[in-house]
Write an enzyme that holds these catalytic residues in place. Structure first.
Site: not given
Length: 676
Positions: A156, A363, A484, A486, A658
């Site tokens: 971080d 993406d 993809h 998905d 997406c």
């Protein structure tokens, strides 16, 4: 058995050394005796214990701190120990007297001892507390009854002005940064100072030094001495001890009964060339005279396992939703705002000055987290696609308690499969008796027999495999234009069975639905009504070319269906088929894209689903595709909200999933409790 150290004594000389409590000194008396020696005796102060072995233990009729003359053999070995640390340097003594045949004294070997207690400690039992001398501190074991300390990658950023990953800075600039590091405590007990020339040194192997860095406190925080105040004034509060340029570093001996905090910083996640295990050593060094290097006379070791990066599935509770604002997605954005607000979650909008026209939030990034007994925080994995959103994860997301990691291929060309719509994770599953309580990662690749297919970059795949705790599964996605996973699958929560359902796009289900509409006299009902793509159900069903394309698509999805059933331990009742058709594009190598908005490409927010509005045939004023989706989802307690993304996303080869992303609450299950 206590560790032993060989010590050389010499007749006629006095030897001084440090003894570490819990060890033994081993002296071969035959080697240090005069040539004519036949017998020996031993005398010591009450603080010293000894025993003698000559193939078998030697009887000690006098006991205590004196051993009467005994026969000396080649196998006579003296073992020396002490039970407590010394108050003063050289405050304990042992002497060996050597005799000839007639008990004539040939010489004495004298040993002065300073006893110290030394312990390098870590949180080996994983309860958030650094306990003293845990017997398992130098090893790692998986499972709820396992052991081994855990180290976070300090990825971080505590910086305010010049943003950078904390591990890129070799200084501790803010005390808040210490909570992201693992504490290591050096505990010592003994005289106020070590004998001259002795010192304590931390050291690490060159290969492990690539993965960690060690800082220490600049003095004893419990002390108010002038020495400590001067250290605070003229030195950094947390000096660097070990890094890849400094494989060894001295740490001060504080004297008395003391403990010094050290802070271990992880600087890289497990990867193909790094199993995540790191050893750190502490040695007590003994001087050997001028111009000679010191030699270690005692070493203590600890081991850390670097915490992996962990993905979160759709079944975990959302915490924050991310979308982009573009010049043409006002309708989409309004619907997303309404859905997120009604679901009770936060929404973060990435505006056009930051996204530079790149709307594909899914993406660009994948949200995950890293976890330890003392600290956990979200970590975004930045994809190598590097389009308009490339600066968003680093410039916007990276911050205090929000980490960043990326992998970028050097020898490979980035392609569409490197975008993270092609990276998903299942809910927890059990497969053939093996439990995956953190689920399994899903990535799309080329079909095994495809010589020139697209694949996700090897460096990204290697990274995902190296995390171990969510063993990846390779699916076939190269048949799709965008490529993809998905686009043909997702998971939604469910109140029964395994706690979820796998949703799969199904051209077969689509054709069955449209055939049913024909049979009921709705053949004239139109898809895309009012749009230039408008087509009737009858026209759709008569398109033999489109039907043939969808037979091929169904075969591709069925191949993935079989893989998912096997690798996730699913039954047919765990899967729901969604009526979705695809169309092949000859300009893209006959790869497929959704024919109408891809309803499987949805946003899952608890029980609320944001589904692409499919613009299906209207029957009695209602979209038949929406009706079918509700009939499939509502029995699971899920609410369907249909979002118009036709112009702003679907026609650009993507849909709701997406164009959105979700940071979710981490698993309650701790990764180190896995049985691996």
């Amino acid at each position: 058995m206590n560790p032993s150290r060989t010590l050389r004594l010499e007749s006629g000389q006095t030897t001084k050394t440090i003894y570490v409590v819990g060890t033994e000194l081993r002296v071969n008396l035959y080697r240090c005796a005069p040539l004519q020696c036949k017998l020996f005796s031993i005398k010591c102060t009450p603080t010293v214990q000894f025993r003698v072995e000559a193939g078998a233990p030697v009887n000690d009729p006098d006991g205590g701190s004196f051993l009467s003359p005994q026969v000396l053999t080649k196998n006579t070995v003296l073992f020396i120990s002490m039970k407590a640390a010394s108050d003063l340097v050289n405050d304990s003594k042992l002497s060996v007297r050597f005799y000839g045949n007639k008990l004539n004294v040939l010489g004495n070997a004298v040993l002065h001892l300073t006893a110290v207690e030394i312990s390098l400690d870590v949180d080996a039992d994983r309860d958030g507390i650094v306990e003293k001398n845990n017997p398992n501190k130098a090893s790692w074991k998986w499972g709820p009854n396992g052991h081994g300390a855990i180290l976070l990658v300090n990825c971080d950023s505590e910086s305010i002005f010049n943003k950078e990953l904390d591990y890129e800075n070799e200084e501790v600039t803010r005390v808040s940064d210490l909570k992201d590091m693992s504490k290591m405590i050096l505990r010592t007990r003994g005289p106020a100072a070590l004998p001259e020339g002795y010192k304590l040194s931390l050291h690490i192997s060159k290969s492990h030094a690539e993965s960690v860095r060690v800082f220490r406190t600049s003095g004893n925080p419990q002390s108010s001495t002038l020495k400590y105040l001067l250290l605070k004034l003229f030195m950094k509060d947390y000096p660097l001890v070990l890094n890849k340029e400094h494989l060894a570093g001295e740490v001060p001996y504080l004297g008395g009964d003391s403990q010094q905090e050290l802070f271990v910083e992880g600087i890289r996640f497990p990867d193909k060339d790094f199993d995540g295990l790191v050893n750190i050593n502490l040695s007590l060094l003994e001087p050997n005279g001028q111009d000679f290097p010191e030699t270690p006379i005692y070493t203590d070791k600890v081991l850390f396992h670097v915490a992996p990066w962990i993905m979160t599935p759709n079944t975990l509770k959302p915490e924050e939703v991310f979308v982009c604002s573009t010049s043409d997605n006002e309708v989409f954005l309004k619907a997303i705002k309404s859905l997120v607000k009604s679901s009770g979650y936060k929404l973060k909008i990435c505006h056009e000055y930051m996204n530079r026209g790149d709307r594909w939030m899914q993406d660009e990034i994948e949200f995950g987290y890293t976890d330890s007994p003392h600290q956990k925080f979200p970590v975004v994995l930045d994809s190598p696609r590097d389009r308009g959103l490339k600066d968003f994860p680093y410039n916007v997301l990276l911050g205090p308690d929000f980490g960043y990691v990326t992998r970028y291929p050097v020898d490979e060309r980035v392609n569409s499969l490197d975008s993270f719509g092609n990276l998903e994770v299942s809910p927890p599953v059990t497969v053939n008796g093996k439990t995956y309580p953190l689920g399994r990662i899903l990535i799309g690749v080329a079909f095994p027999t495809t010589a020139k297919g697209r694949n996700m970059a090897k460096v990204v795949q290697d990274f995902l495999w190296a995390q171990k705790v969510q063993e990846p599964i390779a699916l076939y996605s190269d048949w799709l234009d965008v490529g993809h996973v998905d686009e043909f699958m997702t998971f939604v929560p469910a109140p029964d069975r395994k706690g979820f359902r796998l949703l799969l796009a199904s051209p077969d289900s689509g054709y069955k639905l449209f055939k049913s509409l024909q049979d009921k006299g709705h053949g004239n009902a139109k898809l895309f009504e009012g749009k230039e793509e408008e087509i009737s159900v009858d026209q759709l069903m008569s398109d033999e070319g489109l039907r043939a394309e969808n037979v091929y698509v169904q075969n591709c999805i069925d191949w993935n269906r079989d893989v998912l059933k096997k690798e996730l331990g699913l039954d047919e009742d765990d899967i729901i088929d969604l009526p979705i058709l695809f169309k092949l594009d000859s300009k893209q190598g006959n790869r497929a894209g959704a024919y109408y908005p891809d309803m499987v490409n949805m946003l899952v927010l608890g029980q609320n689903l944001g589904i692409p509005k499919p613009f299906g045939p209207q029957v009695n004023g209602t979209c038949a595709l929406e009706t079918e989706m509700r009939s499939l989802m509502e029995p699971l307690g899920l609410k369907c909200t249909f979002i118009d993304d036709f112009a702003s996303y679907h026609k650009l080869n993507g849909d709701v999933h997406c164009g959105s992303n979700v940071r979710r609450k981490p698993f309650e299950h701790r990764w180190w409790d896995l049985e691996l």
